[in-house]
Design an enzyme around this catalytic site. Structure first.
Site, PDB file in Angstrom:
ATOM      1  N   LYS A   1      74.264  75.490  52.426  1.00  0.00           N
ATOM      2  CA  LYS A   1      72.817  75.344  52.630  1.00  0.00           C
ATOM      3  C   LYS A   1      72.172  76.704  52.911  1.00  0.00           C
ATOM      4  CE  LYS A   1      73.382  70.614  54.256  1.00  0.00           C
ATOM      5  NZ  LYS A   1      73.623  69.726  55.398  1.00  0.00           N
TER       6      LYS A   1
ATOM      7  N   GLN B   1      73.182  68.760  61.693  1.00  0.00           N
ATOM      8  CA  GLN B   1      74.360  68.523  60.866  1.00  0.00           C
ATOM      9  C   GLN B   1      75.249  67.447  61.499  1.00  0.00           C
ATOM     10  OE1 GLN B   1      75.065  69.888  57.790  1.00  0.00           O
ATOM     11  NE2 GLN B   1      76.784  68.490  57.733  1.00  0.00           N
TER      12      GLN B   1
ATOM     13  N   ASP C   1      65.640  65.931  56.494  1.00  0.00           N
ATOM     14  CA  ASP C   1      66.782  65.074  56.144  1.00  0.00           C
ATOM     15  C   ASP C   1      66.348  63.622  55.943  1.00  0.00           C
ATOM     16  OD1 ASP C   1      69.248  66.117  55.570  1.00  0.00           O
ATOM     17  OD2 ASP C   1      69.892  66.297  57.654  1.00  0.00           O
TER      18      ASP C   1
END
Length: 285
Positions: free
Chosen positions: A52, A96, A119
């Site tokens: 990322k 994460q 997200d």
């Protein structure tokens, strides 16, 4: 049989995002900013975050990773999220997953400001997706929809079976398909006869984390198979949830692993972060 090439499409999307980010900077002086919270030493999580970061660099984004030890307290992570919620240079916040067992994951995801939830995991954005309203959509299912669009696959009236009912992939995937006028069945670990659902489906989308779960006799001729799973085989290879070698010849379209849905997830993260940056730039005009 045609392969749905996520690697090629993700590169194309990434280039478009980089161009748009450059234009945003010229127009407003704003550089899209992404902050990541990474807790512990999980090798897969570190690998994902590394990918990322590289994608952000290529797209001209500002990015920061808050690396925290496995023993970090709930309060310390919450303080970091609150700090990033208030930071005007941060457009997207990504926690994460998975997090250590002592951390309340739901509370943290709910703490992320919905307008920075790139997200798409906040209940606010989940609700907007469910009701067909604009918001941030989880990156993996959104990437699948981009593949359908790129290859001009019309979902209207198609019978789609989603294998796996997670909040991150299965449920949002089903909502997106439903919003695109497909007829959707969701199966999961408690489904009695998986094959009975998949063998007549026009589209099978599987993200269960089980190697070779979908076998040749479980799909019909001409089916579209989307393999969202990513697993490490005993011999070290990366493989999906579909017995690719035997299933692929029956399909009209299929995604490979690696090189299918995986690269699309990161491309969609960039796209969501750019969307957030453009929203924030408009608010400040």
């Amino acid at each position: 049989m045609q392969i749905l090439d996520g690697k090629a499409l993700s590169k194309k999307i990434e280039e478009g995002v980089a161009t748009a980010a450059s234009e945003l900077k010229e127009r407003t002086g704003r550089v899209p900013g992404l902050a990541v919270i990474l807790v512990g030493n999980d090798p897969a999580s570190h690998a994902y975050v590394g990918m990322k970061k590289k994608a952000c660099d290529r797209a001209g984004f500002y990015s920061v990773t808050h690396e925290m030890p496995e023993t970090i307290s709930q309060e310390a992570i919450e303080q970091t999220i609150e700090m990033m919620n208030g930071n005007p240079n941060i457009d997207g916040i990504l926690v994460q997953l998975p997090l250590p067992p002592h951390i309340d994951t739901t509370r943290l995801l709910e703490l992320v400001a919905p307008h920075k939830d790139v997200d798409g995991f906040h209940p606010y954005n989940a609700g907007r997706l469910m009701t067909g309203l604009d918001g941030f959509v989880p990156c993996t299912p959104l990437g699948v929809m981009e593949l359908f669009a790129e290859y001009e696959i019309d979902l209207t009236g198609k019978d789609a079976v989603v294998v796996g009912a997670s909040n991150i992939v299965g449920k949002p995937m089903a909502a997106l398909l439903l919003n695109a006028n497909a007829t959707v069945t969701i199966t999961h670990i408690h489904t009695k006869d998986l094959k009975a659902h998949t063998q007549n489906a026009d589209i099978v989308l599987v993200g269960a984390g089980v190697i070779n779960l979908i076998k040749e006799d479980m799909v019909k001729e001409g089916a579209i198979v989307i393999d969202i799973g990513i697993n490490r085989a005993p011999d070290g290879r990366l493989v999906g949830d579909v017995d690719y070698e035997n299933v692929a010849p029956k399909c009209s379209y299929i995604t490979p692993v690696p090189g299918g849905v995986g690269p699309m997830t990161i491309a969609m993260l960039l796209k969501n972060t750019l969307k957030a940056a453009e929203m924030h730039a408009q608010e400040r005009q």
